[in-house]
Design a protein around this motif. Structure first.
Motif, short mmCIF file in Angstrom:
data_model
loop_
_atom_site.label_atom_id
_atom_site.label_comp_id
_atom_site.label_asym_id
_atom_site.label_seq_id
_atom_site.Cartn_x
_atom_site.Cartn_y
_atom_site.Cartn_z
N VAL A 6 47.52 39.75 41.56
CA VAL A 6 47.31 39.66 40.12
C VAL A 6 47.01 38.21 39.80
CG1 VAL A 6 48.37 39.97 37.86
CG2 VAL A 6 48.90 41.57 39.70
N CYS A 7 45.88 37.98 39.14
CA CYS A 7 45.50 36.62 38.77
C CYS A 7 46.49 36.07 37.75
CB CYS A 7 44.08 36.62 38.20
SG CYS A 7 43.52 34.97 37.71
N TRP A 32 44.82 32.90 41.89
CA TRP A 32 43.74 33.10 40.93
C TRP A 32 42.64 33.96 41.53
CZ3 TRP A 32 44.31 27.34 41.25
CH2 TRP A 32 45.27 26.87 40.35
N CYS A 33 41.96 34.71 40.66
CA CYS A 33 40.77 35.45 41.09
C CYS A 33 39.65 34.44 41.36
CB CYS A 33 40.36 36.47 40.04
SG CYS A 33 39.86 35.75 38.46
N ALA A 34 38.52 34.89 41.87
CA ALA A 34 37.43 33.98 42.25
C ALA A 34 36.91 33.20 41.05
CB ALA A 34 36.29 34.77 42.90
N GLU A 35 36.76 33.86 39.90
CA GLU A 35 36.25 33.17 38.71
C GLU A 35 37.22 32.10 38.21
OE1 GLU A 35 35.27 36.10 35.81
OE2 GLU A 35 33.83 37.09 37.13
N CYS A 36 38.51 32.47 38.14
CA CYS A 36 39.51 31.50 37.66
C CYS A 36 39.71 30.38 38.68
CB CYS A 36 40.83 32.21 37.37
SG CYS A 36 40.75 33.33 35.96
N ALA A 52 51.89 30.17 45.03
CA ALA A 52 51.16 30.94 46.04
C ALA A 52 52.13 31.75 46.90
CB ALA A 52 50.32 30.01 46.90
N ALA A 53 53.26 31.15 47.25
CA ALA A 53 54.26 31.86 48.06
C ALA A 53 54.84 33.04 47.28
CB ALA A 53 55.37 30.91 48.49
N LEU A 54 55.13 32.82 45.99
CA LEU A 54 55.65 33.91 45.16
C LEU A 54 54.63 35.03 44.99
CD1 LEU A 54 57.59 32.00 42.36
CD2 LEU A 54 58.53 33.40 44.19
N ALA A 55 53.36 34.68 44.84
CA ALA A 55 52.32 35.69 44.71
C ALA A 55 52.20 36.50 45.99
CB ALA A 55 50.98 35.03 44.37
#
Length: 103
Positions: A6-7, A32-36, A52-55
């Protein structure tokens, strides 16, 4: 199955490339998604390692939950047949003894 993220900027769900690398060799983001990710790079904002670790943990947990639900849905249903026939509320129609009164 692959991980779905999820972005954290626009809240859409996205599927990063396998190995978290784009075709041009740049690293994909799990935050983040590619655009973000491109927008944040233009702004000079770097991805937080803790975020990043939490994601990654959240995506792995969601995958495990989905696999658990899939295996539970595929499990055979228990046999629910009764062990004895249903009892009726009426008593017996015939007498208990084998002999009857024939006078």
């Amino acid at each position: 199955m692959r991980l779905i993220f999820v972005c954290q900027e626009c809240s859409i769900r996205y599927l990063p490339p396998v190995g978290l690398r784009y075709g041009n060799g740049t690293a994909a983001s799990v935050v983040w998604c590619a655009e973000c990710q491109a927008e944040m790079a233009a702004r000079g904002v770097e991805e937080s390692p803790a975020l990043a670790a939490l994601a990654m943990i959240a995506a792995v947990r969601a995958l495990k939950d989905a696999l658990t639900r899939r295996t539970e849905a595929a499990a055979p249903l228990p046999d629910r047949r009764p062990s004895q026939p249903p009892r009726t509320s009426r008593g017996r129609i015939r007498p208990n003894s084998g002999r009857t009164r024939l006078h």
